[in-house]
Enzyme design. Structure first.
Site, PDB file in Angstrom:
ATOM      1  N   HIS A  18      -3.795  -5.297   0.706  1.00  0.00           N
ATOM      2  CA  HIS A  18      -3.254  -5.775   1.987  1.00  0.00           C
ATOM      3  C   HIS A  18      -3.345  -7.300   2.057  1.00  0.00           C
ATOM      4  O   HIS A  18      -4.420  -7.857   2.315  1.00  0.00           O
ATOM      5  CB  HIS A  18      -4.024  -5.146   3.154  1.00  0.00           C
ATOM      6  CG  HIS A  18      -3.723  -3.701   3.348  1.00  0.00           C
ATOM      7  ND1 HIS A  18      -2.685  -3.247   4.135  1.00  0.00           N
ATOM      8  CD2 HIS A  18      -4.317  -2.599   2.832  1.00  0.00           C
ATOM      9  CE1 HIS A  18      -2.657  -1.923   4.106  1.00  0.00           C
ATOM     10  NE2 HIS A  18      -3.635  -1.506   3.323  1.00  0.00           N
ATOM     11  N   CYS A  24       0.832  -1.206   0.000  1.00  0.00           N
ATOM     12  CA  CYS A  24       0.000   0.000   0.000  1.00  0.00           C
ATOM     13  C   CYS A  24       0.874   1.266   0.000  1.00  0.00           C
ATOM     14  O   CYS A  24       1.487   1.572  -1.012  1.00  0.00           O
ATOM     15  CB  CYS A  24      -0.968  -0.032   1.182  1.00  0.00           C
ATOM     16  SG  CYS A  24      -2.349   1.128   0.991  1.00  0.00           S
ATOM     17  N   GLU A  46      -2.163  -9.178   4.332  1.00  0.00           N
ATOM     18  CA  GLU A  46      -2.124  -9.655   5.718  1.00  0.00           C
ATOM     19  C   GLU A  46      -3.512  -9.846   6.326  1.00  0.00           C
ATOM     20  O   GLU A  46      -3.643 -10.516   7.348  1.00  0.00           O
ATOM     21  CB  GLU A  46      -1.293  -8.705   6.587  1.00  0.00           C
ATOM     22  CG  GLU A  46      -1.871  -7.312   6.801  1.00  0.00           C
ATOM     23  CD  GLU A  46      -1.521  -6.321   5.709  1.00  0.00           C
ATOM     24  OE1 GLU A  46      -1.631  -5.111   5.947  1.00  0.00           O
ATOM     25  OE2 GLU A  46      -1.140  -6.753   4.586  1.00  0.00           O
ATOM     26  N   ASP A  71       1.427 -14.741  30.427  1.00  0.00           N
ATOM     27  CA  ASP A  71       2.752 -14.194  30.104  1.00  0.00           C
ATOM     28  C   ASP A  71       3.763 -14.427  31.221  1.00  0.00           C
ATOM     29  O   ASP A  71       4.872 -14.916  30.979  1.00  0.00           O
ATOM     30  CB  ASP A  71       2.646 -12.693  29.800  1.00  0.00           C
ATOM     31  CG  ASP A  71       1.697 -12.400  28.652  1.00  0.00           C
ATOM     32  OD1 ASP A  71       1.462 -13.316  27.837  1.00  0.00           O
ATOM     33  OD2 ASP A  71       1.177 -11.276  28.573  1.00  0.00           O
TER      34      ASP A  71
END
EC number: 6.3.5.2
Length: 509
Positions: free
Chosen positions: A167, A79, A169, A225
Site C-alpha cells: 500500500h 493489493c 498510500e 464547510d
C-alpha cells in the site's frame, strides 16, 4: 477539460487515503465503486484499482471487466487490484502461508522501471493481505519482491498496466508518495495543475454561469464547510445569497453573537434567528439519543423553512457537503447502514422545491481549509474544531434543559479556553465536554456536596473516521479540572475520556 485519475473502489479501508495522496500531488481524482462506474472519457488519464477485504478466489468477490481499460490508459492495481489483474489474466492467487500485515522491505528487480524511478532496494513498504500471487502469466514481468513475497510488483508487457502488493498510500511506505508520483505524473502524464487557487477560480466561474441572477438560501453553522461554501457562492453572486444562522440554544457559550459578528465582517448577507425556546420545547422529556436528533432535525427544518419562505423567488439551496459525505452515500455495498442520524442536519421537506448547489462536494476537509485560506477566511474559523449539528444536546446525556445547557456551556468554555491558552487547541482534532446523568458525592469547603459529573473528551485524528484520545499533559488536565470545579456551580467531579474510535465514537450520543 479537467484531467483526472479514476480510482475504482473495491471496498478497501484505504481507498480515501489513495485519493488524498493523489490530490496532494495537485492532481484531481475521483473515487467510484466498481459497480457504479461513470463513462470513461478523455479527461481520465489513468486508473487506480483499490484494495479490498475480499479474496479474488471468492465467488462473490468484486469483479470488473478490466479489458475495457487495459491498453487504453495506464492502470495501477493496489493489493486486491493487483491480485485481480493477475487472476483474470490466468495467474494463480492463493492464501499466503501467513497473513502478511505490517512493514516489509522491497528489493527492486527492475531499476529501469518507470514505476520505481528514484526508489532503491531496501525501501520500506506496508503490507496488508491474506492472499498472495504465487504465479504470474508469461506476459507479466516482476518489478520488485520482498523476503516473503516474490511478486511484490509487476508490469504487464506491451501495456502501461502495473500491480503492487503493498500500500503506497499509507505513511509506513517510505517511498509510497514517490511511487504514486511516478505513476500519476510520469506514466499518466498529469500536469499537476489542480491547486486550491485553480479550484477557487474555476468554481466561482462555474457558479456564476450556473446560478446567474438566481437567489440562493443557505443555513450557516459557523463551521468550516458551510463558511467556505457560502464564501464561494457569495463571490459568485453577491447579495443574491441569503444566509440564515439559527440559534438552537445548543451552541457554545456566546457562539451565536460571535459567529454573527464574524460573518458580518466577511460581508455575508446573513440573518440570525433566535429559536432557542422552540428547540427546548421539542426536546422536553426526550432521553433517547436518536429521538433527540430527530427532534432537533425536524425543528431546524421548520425554522429554516419559515425563514426561507420570507424570501421571494429563491431557486437554490446552498450546502456545505464535502467529498467524504458523497463517497459514503454511494459505497461499494450501496448506502451504508445508518448507525445514527448524521451530525449535520440535512434534507428538506418535499414542499421546498429548491435545486441544490454544493460547491465543496469534491473536496476533503483539509482541501476545504486550503481553499478557505485562499479565499482569505480567518484562521479562527478555518482551524475551528468540528462541532456536531445537534450541538450540546448530544453532549448532555438524558433530557436536555436550558439549565443543563448553561452548565455545560460554562464547562466547555473553560475546557476549550484552556486548550487555546496552553497552545494545545491546534494539536487536537476535536474537543468538548459531556454532562453525565449521574451525581457524585464531594466535599467543597466544609460541606458535603452531591453534584454533577462532567467528562472531558479530546481526540486526535486526520478525518474523524478513526480517532485516538489526545494525550493531554497531566498538568493541564489538573488545572482545567480545578478551574471547572471552582467556577461552575453544580459540578464537583471531572473525568477524562481515554477511549479511542473505534470502538467508542467521538461524541457520547
Amino acid at each position: 477539460m479537467k484531467e483526472q485519475i479514476l480510482i475504482i473502489d473495491f471496498g478497501s479501508q484505504y481507498t480515501q487515503l489513495i485519493a488524498r495522496r493523489v490530490r496532494e500531488l495537485d492532481v484531481y481524482c475521483e473515487i467510484h465503486p466498481f459497480n457504479h462506474l461513470p463513462e470513461i472519457d478523455a479527461s481520465v488519464k489513468g486508473i487506480i484499482l483499490s484494495g479490498s477485504p475480499c479474496s479474488v478466489r471468492d465467488q462473490d468477490s468484486p469483479r470488473l471487466d478490466l479489458g475495457q481499460y487495459r491498453g487504453q490508459v495506464p492502470v495501477l492495481g493496489v493489493c486486491y487490484g493487483a491480485q485481480l489483474l493477475a487472476h483474470v489474466s490466468g495467474g494463480d492467487v492463493l492464501p499466503a502461508a501467513h497473513r502478511e500485515y505490517g512493514r516489509a522491505v522491497i528489493q527492486v528487480g527492475d531499476e529501469d522501471s518507470s514505476l520505481f524511478a528514484g526508489i532503491s532496494s531496501g525501501s520500506q513498504v506496508w503490507m496488508s493481505h491474506g492472499d498472495t500471487i504465487v504465479r504470474i502469466p508469461d506476459n507479466f514481468n516482476i518489478l520488485a519482491s520482498t523476503e516473503s513475497v516474490e511478486v511484490a510488483a509487476f508490469k504487464i508487457n506491451e501495456e502501461l498496466t502495473y500491480g503492487i502488493q503493498f500500500h503506497p498510500e499509507v505513511t509506513h511506505s517510505e517511498d509510497g508518495k514517490k511511487l504514486l508520483y511516478n505513476f500519476v505524473v510520469n506514466i499518466c502524464g498529469c500536469s499537476q495543475s489542480w491547486t486550491s487557487e485553480s479550484f477557487v477560480d474555476s468554481t466561482i466561474r462555474d457558479l456564476k454561469f450556473r446560478l446567474g441572477n438566481d437567489k440562493v438560501v443557505m443555513a450557516l453553522s459557523g463551521g468550516v464547510d458551510s463558511t467556505v461554501a457560502a464564501t464561494l457562492i457569495h463571490r459568485a453572486i453577491g447579495d443574491n445569497l441569503y444566509c440564515i444562522f439559527v440559534d438552537n440554544g445548543l451552541l457554545r457559550k456566546n457562539e451565536f453573537e460571535s459567529v454573527l459578528a464574524s460573518y458580518e465582517n466577511m460581508g455575508l448577507n446573513i440573518k440570525g434567528v433566535d429559536a432557542k425556546e422552540q428547540f427546548y420545547t421539542a426536546l422536553k422529556g426526550l432521553t433517547d439519543p436518536e429521538a433527540k436528533r430527530k427532534a432537533i432535525g425536524k425543528t431546524f427544518i421548520d425554522v429554516f423553512d419559515h425563514e426561507a419562505h420570507l424570501l421571494s423567488d429563491v431557486k437554490w439551496l446552498g450546502q456545505g457537503t464535502i467529498y467524504p459525505d458523497v463517497i459514503e452515500s454511494v459505497s461499494v455495498k450501496g448506502p451504508s447502514a445508518t448507525i445514527k442520524s448524521h451530525h449535520n442536519v440535512g434534507g428538506l421537506p418535499d414542499f421546498m422545491k429548491l435545486k441544490v448547489v454544493e460547491p465543496l462536494n469534491t473536496l476533503f476537509k483539509d482541501e476545504v481549509r486550503a481553499v478557505g485560506s485562499v479565499l482569505g477566511i480567518s484562521p479562527n474559523i478555518l482551524k475551528r474544531h468540528p462541532f456536531p449539528g445537534p450541538g450540546l444536546a448530544i453532549r448532555i446525556l438524558g433530557e436536555v434543559t436550558a439549565q443543563k445547557v448553561a452548565v455545560l456551556q460554562q464547562v466547555d468554555d473553560l475546557f476549550i479556553g484552556g486548550l487555546r491558552r496552553d497552545n494545545l487547541y491546534e494539536e487536537v482534532w476535536q474537543a468538548g465536554a459531556m454532562l453525565l446523568p449521574v451525581q457524585s458525592v464531594g466535599v467543597m469547603g466544609d460541606e458535603r456536596t452531591y453534584e454533577n459529573v462532567v467528562a472531558l473528551r479530546a481526540v486526535t485524528s486526520i478525518d474523524g473516521m478513526t480517532a485516538d484520545w489526545a494525550h493531554l499533559p497531566y498538568s493541564f488536565l489538573a488545572d482545567v479540572s480545578n478551574e471547572i470545579i471552582n467556577k461552575v456551580r453544580g459540578v464537583n467531579r471531572v473525568v477524562y475520556d481515554i477511549s479511542s474510535k473505534p470502538p467508542a465514537t467521538i461524541e457520547w450520543e
